[in-house]
Motif scaffolding. Structure first.
Motif, PDB file in Angstrom:
ATOM      1  N   ARG A   1       0.837  -1.319   0.103  1.00 26.63           N
ATOM      2  CA  ARG A   1       0.113   0.004   0.040  1.00 26.63           C
ATOM      3  C   ARG A   1       0.913   1.377   0.071  1.00 26.63           C
ATOM      4  O   ARG A   1       1.644   1.449   0.634  1.00 26.63           O
ATOM      5  N   LEU A   2       0.539   2.065  -1.075  1.00 19.72           N
ATOM      6  CA  LEU A   2       1.566   3.340  -0.927  1.00 19.72           C
ATOM      7  C   LEU A   2       0.740   4.629  -0.966  1.00 19.72           C
ATOM      8  O   LEU A   2      -0.468   4.764  -1.819  1.00 19.72           O
ATOM      9  N   TYR A   3       1.061   5.266  -0.175  1.00 15.71           N
ATOM     10  CA  TYR A   3       0.263   6.766  -0.058  1.00 15.71           C
ATOM     11  C   TYR A   3       1.180   7.668  -0.542  1.00 15.71           C
ATOM     12  O   TYR A   3       2.229   7.832  -0.425  1.00 15.71           O
ATOM     13  N   GLU A   4       0.670   8.289  -1.627  1.00 17.62           N
ATOM     14  CA  GLU A   4       1.728   9.389  -2.438  1.00 17.62           C
ATOM     15  C   GLU A   4       1.222  10.820  -1.479  1.00 17.62           C
ATOM     16  O   GLU A   4       2.319  11.569  -1.418  1.00 17.62           O
ATOM     17  N   ILE A   5       0.166  10.770  -1.146  1.00 15.70           N
ATOM     18  CA  ILE A   5      -0.150  12.177  -0.335  1.00 15.70           C
ATOM     19  C   ILE A   5      -1.066  11.596   0.755  1.00 15.70           C
ATOM     20  O   ILE A   5      -1.596  10.679   0.671  1.00 15.70           O
ATOM     21  N   PRO A   6      -1.061  12.505   1.953  1.00 16.97           N
ATOM     22  CA  PRO A   6      -1.959  12.019   2.913  1.00 16.97           C
ATOM     23  C   PRO A   6      -3.381  11.752   2.507  1.00 16.97           C
ATOM     24  O   PRO A   6      -3.977  12.643   1.918  1.00 16.97           O
ATOM     25  N   GLY A   7      -3.976  10.564   2.857  1.00 19.24           N
ATOM     26  CA  GLY A   7      -5.310  10.394   2.656  1.00 19.24           C
ATOM     27  C   GLY A   7      -5.586   9.741   1.129  1.00 19.24           C
ATOM     28  O   GLY A   7      -6.589   9.226   0.781  1.00 19.24           O
TER      29      GLY A   7
END
Length: 130
Positions: free
Chosen positions: A113-119
């Motif tokens: 799971r990769l978050y590029e920006i918060p949320g």
């Protein structure tokens, strides 16, 4: 006082290990501001699932997962330009690439799971039949 645990019921478990890295990229196939070079502080979760070993009481060693992710992924991406690694480094393509790098080294890898920006994140679970 410790509570008794029925180890016969501890059949499977999932480990989620969290990582951070900073990297730049541009999206060459995107018609918008992300076409231009920009950076992100990425948040990465690597999930391993499996049977709990009755002898050790563990699915896997957290330290081993951390070492593999450091060697296989973070050493290649942290403070780098992702376009040097992927032609079109969208969050979706990065997550798949990370999964494919880790799969041979992490038995039981079930999800990246990769978050590029918060949320906002992408989850990749590997190739699944039909």
């Amino acid at each position: 006082m410790s509570l008794p645990i029925d180890y016969a019921d501890a059949r499977r478990a999932r480990l989620d290990v969290e990582f951070y890295f900073a990297a730049a990229h541009r999206l060459p196939r995107y018609d918008g501001p992300c076409f231009r070079m920009h950076g992100h502080n990425y948040r990465l979760f690597v999930a391993v699932e499996g049977a709990v070993d009755p002898a050790s009481g563990m699915v896997a060693d957290f330290g081993r997962i951390q070492a593999v992710v450091q060697e296989q992924v973070l050493a290649r991406v942290d403070h780098r330009t992702l376009n040097d690694l992927l032609e079109n480094p969208t969050a979706e393509n990065i997550a798949r690439w990370v999964y494919e790098l880790l799969a041979p080294h992490l038995p039981g890898l079930c999800e990246v799971r990769l978050y590029e920006i918060p949320g906002c994140c992408v989850t990749y679970r590997g190739e699944r039949a039909g």
